[in-house]
Enzyme design. Structure first.
Site, short mmCIF file in Angstrom:
data_model
loop_
_atom_site.label_atom_id
_atom_site.label_comp_id
_atom_site.label_asym_id
_atom_site.label_seq_id
_atom_site.Cartn_x
_atom_site.Cartn_y
_atom_site.Cartn_z
N TYR A 441 0.82 -1.22 0.00
CA TYR A 441 0.00 0.00 0.00
C TYR A 441 0.85 1.26 0.00
CZ TYR A 441 0.04 -0.08 5.26
OH TYR A 441 0.35 -0.11 6.59
N GLU A 442 0.17 2.41 -0.11
CA GLU A 442 0.81 3.72 -0.25
C GLU A 442 1.73 3.77 -1.48
OE1 GLU A 442 0.17 6.40 1.29
OE2 GLU A 442 -0.95 5.71 3.03
N GLY A 443 1.34 3.05 -2.52
CA GLY A 443 2.16 2.95 -3.72
C GLY A 443 3.05 1.73 -3.62
#
Length: 593
Positions: A441-443
């Site tokens: 997550y978060e890229g």
């Protein structure tokens, strides 16, 4: 499973001795009246006490119980609500927030240490305040004064929580194709409609209100990411006098059943004509959201650091207690049936991998946090410009490399336990499951690598990388002699590979993606080598001065040698892999996969 103990001695070493945080803070007028060494130390002590006593003990039970969804309501695991109240009452949610809105205004270099402790003690729990802090960052930077006054004090106080709503079922990395719509109500508010998924803390029972930051598009917005706007959408409407009003047509459709972080509610959120308020300018929503992303992505790297530290603490305790076999050089405990497994080379290898990358990561996260503080608090334009460049360059490294090392370390910690590591009661398998999400997550880490290679390196001709390497080269002569040549060699290798990719990418854009993941790791090992050079320099200085803690500083030097001799040589294989080029990736026809 060992009880988590905050590594305060090592935290103080990094903050106070390696980076001399007190001198940095004293040089920044905006911080001179806010923080000093005594205040910082008191904050660390109180955070450790609270986290060890209330947050860590509910980690395993939170994983086993998980969050529960019932007709739109989400219940967090037993103990979470009480622990969150204590956390909020202590002012920890507002540790770095705007003082004018009731927060403490502390520097990121200090708060990053509290984040590490929280994530190490209880990853799932730590996500709730983390999302609120991130939402506050964007609101404080971009919202109107009216919105800030209406929402920030309660969010900093932990009375209200925050979330960020980006991802949709069909739109993850490519946010330009989101379908959530906002329509102007003509009264300063907007009507927001759409569905968001994977929303951390989108619904829970920890606070009386949840303030969602929602990416959406107006009907006449430009296509793609240029048409995205950001809206503040409260779960419950807020009256003019600050009291809570009626519901805002915000509902949780379900929660995800996940591999790990089970105490964190990951929600499907539905907005059905919900009233929202524009944050920042129309069609500039991504820029507003990215105000928080550098902080959040460093925070995700710190998640990897934290779970790695927790795994190491348990693994070293187990390795000292568990007896199996004899040392290759003869019994070290002849009075017992066997020696502790700490005598065996493979166990020592895993533990030293964990120790060297965790301590290196702690220094690196503090270094990146220092850059964020310079951007935020310095009044020197040149200092700010350089720090902004370093933040842009190093954020994807911090997020991806630290979370990659975090998973590696939890796996090594599990392996130290042997069969017991696969059993729930020892706790290591939970850490492996929890750590895995930080790479996604978060890229995703692949996207972080592409960002580093493409936007942060190729796009500016390697200018920021040269800037970073110039700093490392300048510091190298001050390090103990044994570290100077290998550190300079690592700098030369990273520069050479950078130049090679720049040259090849000019004719073949596939070279950027082909090199990216290995390049990020090459960069990560070089950055950690720099951190270890700084730590070794300080350790040697203390030993030369006749310190009262020779064992602590000697351990730093020995661990630095291990990193340089056993881990830094991985750069050789990374270089070879990168310079094989894009051809091996594209030689196989699509239909033959």
């Amino acid at each position: 499973m060992a009880e988590y103990k905050a590594p305060l001695r090592d935290i103080r070493f990094v903050m106070n001795e390696v980076f001399e945080a007190d001198k940095i803070w004293a040089s920044l007028p905006a911080l001179q009246e806010t923080v000093d060494p005594e205040t910082a130390d008191a904050i660390l002590e109180e955070a450790a006490k609270m986290i060890e006593g209330m947050v860590a003990p509910i980690n395993r039970s939170g994983d086993e119980e998980g969050c529960q969804w019932n007709e739109g309501a989400v219940t967090t695991p037993s103990g979470f609500k009480e622990a969150y109240q204590t956390y909020a009452d202590g002012g920890w949610v507002g540790l770095t927030g705007n003082q004018e809105m009731g927060a403490m205004g502390m520097p990121k270099m200090l708060s990053s240490q509290v984040e590490e402790m929280t994530m190490a003690a209880n990853f799932s729990f730590g996500l709730y305040p983390m999302l609120t802090v991130g939402a506050c960052l964007s609101i404080n930077a971009h919202a109107t004064e009216e919105l800030k006054q209406a929402y920030l004090p309660n969010m900093y106080a932990g009375t209200w929580a925050g979330s960020m709503c980006l991802t949709e079922p069909h739109s993850g990395t490519d946010l330009g194709i989101i379908r959530t719509r906002a329509e102007d109500n003509g009264d300063g508010s907007y009507s927001v409609t759409g569905t968001k998924i994977f929303i951390t803390g989108g619904e829970h029972d920890l606070t009386e209100n949840i303030i969602h930051l929602v990416l959406a598009k107006l009907p006449d917005a430009p296509a793609g990411p240029r048409g995205i706007s950001l809206f503040l959408v409260p779960k419950i409407k807020v009256n003019a006098d600050g009291s809570l009003g009626e519901g805002n047509n915000v509902s949780c459709g379900s929660i995800e059943h996940k591999m790990g972080i089970k105490g964190s509610a990951t929600c499907v959120m539905n907005f059905d004509g919900s009233t929202g308020y524009l944050v920042g300018e129309l069609n500039k929503g991504l820029a507003c959201m990215f105000t928080m992303m550098n902080y959040e992505r460093l925070g995700v790297g710190i998640q990897g650091l934290g779970v790695g530290e927790a795994s190491y603490q348990s693994a070293i305790e187990y390795a000292r207690d568990r007896i199996q076999g004899r040392a290759a050089t003869g019994p070290v405990q002849p009075e017992k049936a066997a020696d502790p497994i700490l005598v065996h080379a493979d166990v020592r290898r895993m533990l030293l991998n964990m120790k060297s990358t965790t301590e290196g990561g702690r220094a690196f996260s503090s270094y990146v946090a220092k850059q964020l503080d310079l951007v935020k608090f310095s009044d020197d334009n040149e200092v700010v410009a350089r720090a902004e460049a370093m933040v842009a360059l190093l954020t994807p490294v911090a997020k991806a490399f630290m979370s990659d090392m975090g998973l590696n370390n939890t796996i090594d910690g599990q392996q130290v336990f042997g069969g017991h590591g696969y059993i729930r009661e020892w706790g290591q398998e939970q850490l492996v499951r929890d750590a895995r999400i930080a790479q996604i997550y978060e890229g995703t880490n692949g996207v972080q690598a592409l960002d580093l290679m493409g936007r942060k390196t190729v796009a500016n001709g390697g200018e920021w990388t040269r800037m970073f390497l110039d700093e490392v080269r300048e510091a190298a002569p001050g390090a103990p002699e044994e570290f100077r040549a290998p550190l300079l060699d690592a700098c030369d290798r990273l520069q050479s590979v950078t130049d090679w990719v720049l040259d090849r990418a000019a004719n073949d854009p596939n070279e950027i993606g082909a090199a990216s993941v290995e390049y990020l790791h090459l960069f990560g090992y070089t950055a950690y080598a720099y951190m270890w050079a700084l730590m070794a320099t300080k350790a040697q200085q203390k030993l030369d001065e006749g310190t009262q803690e020779p064992d602590f500083y000697q351990a730093k030097l020995v661990t630095a040698r291990y990193f340089y001799q056993r881990l830094l040589p991985r750069n050789l294989s990374l270089e070879a892999s990168i310079q094989s080029g894009a051809a091996p990736l594209y030689a196989l026809a699509d239909e033959l996969f």
